[in-house]
Design an enzyme around this catalytic site. Structure first.
Site, PDB file in Angstrom:
ATOM      1  N   CYS A  47       4.012  28.914  60.288  1.00  0.00           N
ATOM      2  CA  CYS A  47       3.551  29.400  58.977  1.00  0.00           C
ATOM      3  C   CYS A  47       2.525  28.470  58.333  1.00  0.00           C
ATOM      4  O   CYS A  47       2.387  27.305  58.697  1.00  0.00           O
ATOM      5  CB  CYS A  47       4.739  29.604  58.042  1.00  0.00           C
ATOM      6  SG  CYS A  47       5.428  28.072  57.436  1.00  0.00           S
ATOM      7  N   CYS A  49       2.535  27.150  55.337  1.00  0.00           N
ATOM      8  CA  CYS A  49       3.023  25.993  54.581  1.00  0.00           C
ATOM      9  C   CYS A  49       3.400  24.840  55.513  1.00  0.00           C
ATOM     10  O   CYS A  49       3.368  23.688  55.107  1.00  0.00           O
ATOM     11  CB  CYS A  49       4.139  26.351  53.614  1.00  0.00           C
ATOM     12  SG  CYS A  49       5.646  26.942  54.312  1.00  0.00           S
TER      13      CYS A  49
END
Length: 145
Positions: A47, A49
């Site tokens: 992902c 993040c």
């Protein structure tokens, strides 16, 4: 179905090139978590993040003068069994990735979950980590003598 190794290799290498050990099997996880001292286990992820916040924050934090005795990682969505084993040590926390845990003697002492990473930038993640390192990884004067 696990992610393609070709796709995630650069994400793995972002941590391994700074000395983070890969844990690919449940046995690897068990051995690392039950080793002496403080062990940091990173649940790496594909992902955004993880890419923009967690991995750069980890790299920054590992420059700190106080660090865990061992730093290791599993990759969610790739090292399926190893990730499940790592998460079995994170008692009281829902599975999340990325996430970062500090364990001592196989017991969780500190956790940073995805929800705490998402709203921060890399330097804030690094700051959280270095505070945890100072609290849990610093050797006391008595044990140094």
């Amino acid at each position: 179905m696990p992610y393609s190794e070709l796709m995630i290799r650069p994400m793995r290498e972002e941590l391994t090139r700074i000395g983070v050990a890969e844990l690919r099997t449940p046995e690897d996880v068990e051995k690392a978590v039950n080793s002496e001292g403080i062990v940091m286990v990173v649940v790496n992820s594909i992902c955004g993040c993880a890419a923009g916040k967690a991995r750069p924050g980890i790299a920054q934090a590992l420059q700190h003068n106080v660090r865990p005795d061992k730093v290791a990682t599993v990759f969610a969505g790739a090292d399926i069994d190893a990730t499940e084993k790592a998460r079995s040590y994170f008692t009281g926390y829902e599975p999340s990735s990325p996430s970062i845990a500090l364990l001592k003697d196989g017991k969780l002492v500190w956790m940073l979950e995805r929800r705490q990473i998402e709203g921060r930038d890399a330097s804030q993640v690094a700051s959280e980590l270095t505070q945890a390192f100072d609290q849990y990884c610093a050797k006391s004067e008595a044990s140094a003598n």
